[in-house]
Scaffold this motif. Structure first.
Motif, PDB file in Angstrom:
ATOM      1  N   LYS A  19       7.289  27.483  33.555  1.00 48.46           N
ATOM      2  CA  LYS A  19       7.924  27.526  34.878  1.00 48.46           C
ATOM      3  C   LYS A  19       8.931  28.673  34.947  1.00 48.46           C
ATOM      4  O   LYS A  19       9.773  28.839  34.053  1.00 48.46           O
ATOM      5  CB  LYS A  19       8.651  26.207  35.165  1.00 48.46           C
ATOM      6  N   LEU A  20       8.863  29.473  36.057  1.00 47.66           N
ATOM      7  CA  LEU A  20       9.790  30.575  36.294  1.00 47.66           C
ATOM      8  C   LEU A  20      10.219  30.549  37.760  1.00 47.66           C
ATOM      9  O   LEU A  20       9.782  29.677  38.518  1.00 47.66           O
ATOM     10  CB  LEU A  20       9.127  31.910  35.932  1.00 47.66           C
ATOM     11  N   SER A  78      14.877  30.546  35.942  1.00 45.65           N
ATOM     12  CA  SER A  78      14.921  29.448  36.905  1.00 45.65           C
ATOM     13  C   SER A  78      16.000  29.743  37.931  1.00 45.65           C
ATOM     14  O   SER A  78      16.816  30.661  37.752  1.00 45.65           O
ATOM     15  CB  SER A  78      15.206  28.106  36.218  1.00 45.65           C
ATOM     16  N   LYS A  79      16.033  28.947  38.957  1.00 52.03           N
ATOM     17  CA  LYS A  79      17.057  29.116  39.985  1.00 52.03           C
ATOM     18  C   LYS A  79      18.434  28.793  39.412  1.00 52.03           C
ATOM     19  O   LYS A  79      19.446  29.395  39.791  1.00 52.03           O
ATOM     20  CB  LYS A  79      16.745  28.197  41.169  1.00 52.03           C
ATOM     21  N   GLU A  80      18.468  27.837  38.464  1.00 52.06           N
ATOM     22  CA  GLU A  80      19.746  27.388  37.904  1.00 52.06           C
ATOM     23  C   GLU A  80      20.205  28.237  36.704  1.00 52.06           C
ATOM     24  O   GLU A  80      21.397  28.324  36.433  1.00 52.06           O
ATOM     25  CB  GLU A  80      19.632  25.922  37.439  1.00 52.06           C
ATOM     26  N   THR A 110      16.125  21.158  27.690  1.00 51.98           N
ATOM     27  CA  THR A 110      15.981  19.776  28.132  1.00 51.98           C
ATOM     28  C   THR A 110      14.910  19.638  29.208  1.00 51.98           C
ATOM     29  O   THR A 110      14.132  18.681  29.205  1.00 51.98           O
ATOM     30  CB  THR A 110      17.331  19.251  28.668  1.00 51.98           C
ATOM     31  N   ASP A 111      14.852  20.616  30.144  1.00 49.88           N
ATOM     32  CA  ASP A 111      13.845  20.561  31.204  1.00 49.88           C
ATOM     33  C   ASP A 111      13.556  21.981  31.691  1.00 49.88           C
ATOM     34  O   ASP A 111      14.030  22.961  31.109  1.00 49.88           O
ATOM     35  CB  ASP A 111      14.312  19.661  32.361  1.00 49.88           C
ATOM     36  N   ASP A 112      12.771  22.087  32.781  1.00 47.56           N
ATOM     37  CA  ASP A 112      12.319  23.399  33.261  1.00 47.56           C
ATOM     38  C   ASP A 112      13.388  24.181  34.012  1.00 47.56           C
ATOM     39  O   ASP A 112      13.136  25.303  34.467  1.00 47.56           O
ATOM     40  CB  ASP A 112      11.086  23.229  34.158  1.00 47.56           C
ATOM     41  N   THR A 113      14.581  23.608  34.175  1.00 46.79           N
ATOM     42  CA  THR A 113      15.658  24.399  34.778  1.00 46.79           C
ATOM     43  C   THR A 113      16.322  25.291  33.732  1.00 46.79           C
ATOM     44  O   THR A 113      17.001  26.258  34.088  1.00 46.79           O
ATOM     45  CB  THR A 113      16.735  23.497  35.407  1.00 46.79           C
TER      46      THR A 113
END
Length: 338
Positions: A19-20, A78-80, A110-113
């Motif tokens: 994810k990007l 990521s956005k974050e 931890t996750d895709d962020t």
């Protein structure tokens, strides 16, 4: 001038479908392929558009619009979390907190962020100056950490290996402890697992034992938790790795054997009686009793049966010792002095 980060180099080690985030269009995308020609390297990503059709998007190797290597970087992790240098962290990298008080091994996001990460084998310096070890954590803010330099990383690896007593595998982050081969006559300790009802125990090996063997054979066995001793040959299931017993643990076993009138003869490799066995004959004067809480009584020996019961006048007994030399024990519950 800030050095350009080659995003294509980072993404080549990431799985397809990572994810990007496309900053220009404010959409999430997934990595697809990386293609290189004589003139350019293109990072291809895909996303689902509003009408639910797949759209391929191409970016330069630096995450800018394709063909504009000096343009605005629009492909971000990521956005974050928009820091490609942190997105490039690999499992086993050593990270240090911004305040310099904590070091950890990176164990994945931890996750895709990518805004939070997991860690293993952390050391933290407390406000009082003490240092504590943390086996594992999750939900640590990515923004609070940076990659440690090479020299400090090697120092930290050495610290962890010394602390945990093994060799660190940076791919699995497991500390692999050498498993010695134990030889016949070694006294070993096996840790118990309380939740699985296994007790801590100490025993003397009766044959060689290699790591992975399902069972271990023993000359003498002592259950540390339940305080019982077996001094005959037997075997036990190895439910936890063995280690050589410490001097104090060996003494626990020796003391337990001594209470049964036994001792370990390391030279002969056998459990022997503390005192030479007295040969009793019919009509010998003896002291007898059925338990250690009973008082000794005087009697005459008849014979000893195959189950080692002592048949005397009118009854048979569990314990039987010569009267001569033990006269002071008559009418008492005292044990025979060693």
């Amino acid at each position: 001038m800030e050095e350009k980060i080659n995003i294509a180099e980072i993404l080549k080690d990431k799985p397809q479908g990572t994810k990007l985030y496309d900053w220009l269009y404010n959409i999430d995308v997934e990595s697809d392929t990386i293609s290189t020609t004589d003139t350019e390297t293109v990072v291809w990503c895909i996303n689902e558009t509003d009408n639910n059709t797949t759209c391929h998007r191409g970016y330069s190797e630096f995450g800018t619009v394709r063909g504009c290597s000096d343009g605005l970087r629009i492909l971000l992790p990521s956005k974050e979390m928009r820091d490609w240098s942190k997105f490039a962290w690999k499992k086993g990298d050593v990270l240090i907190s911004n305040d310099g008080k904590k070091e950890v091994f990176f164990n994945g996001f931890t996750d895709d962020t990518y805004a939070l990460f997991k860690a293993k084998h952390g050391f933290e310096v407390l406000s009082n100056g003490n240092t504590i070890y943390l086996a594992g954590e999750d939900g640590i803010a990515t923004s609070d950490y940076t990659l440690e330099d090479k020299d400090a990383t090697q120092t930290y690896i050495k610290t962890i290996e010394e602390r945990l007593g093994g060799k660190l595998n940076r791919e699995t982050l497991e500390v692999e402890k050498p498993q010695p081969e134990f030889k016949d006559g070694d006294i070993v300790f096996m840790k118990g697992i309380k939740s699985e009802l296994f007790a801590n125990c100490i025993f003397i090996l009766r044959s060689e034992y290699k790591d992975g063997d399902e069972r271990a054979f023993y000359y003498a066995f002592y259950n540390v938790d339940d305080k019982y001793t077996l001094d005959e040959y037997g075997n036990t299931k190895v439910h936890y790795s063995l280690r050589l017993a410490t001097d104090s643990e060996k003494q626990q076993l020796f003391d337990a054997l001594s209470k049964k009138g036994k001792r370990w003869d390391a030279e002969k490799k056998e459990v022997v009686n503390l005192k030479p066995k007295v040969e009793l004959k019919p009509f010998d004067k003896v002291l007898v009793r059925d338990s250690k809480s009973d008082k000794w009584r005087a009697n005459l020996l008849g014979y000893i049966d195959k189950d080692e019961y002592y048949h005397c006048v009118y009854a048979n007994w569990v314990y039987c010792i010569p009267y001569i030399g033990n006269e002071s024990l008559l009418g008492t519950t005292k044990d025979v002095e060693g």
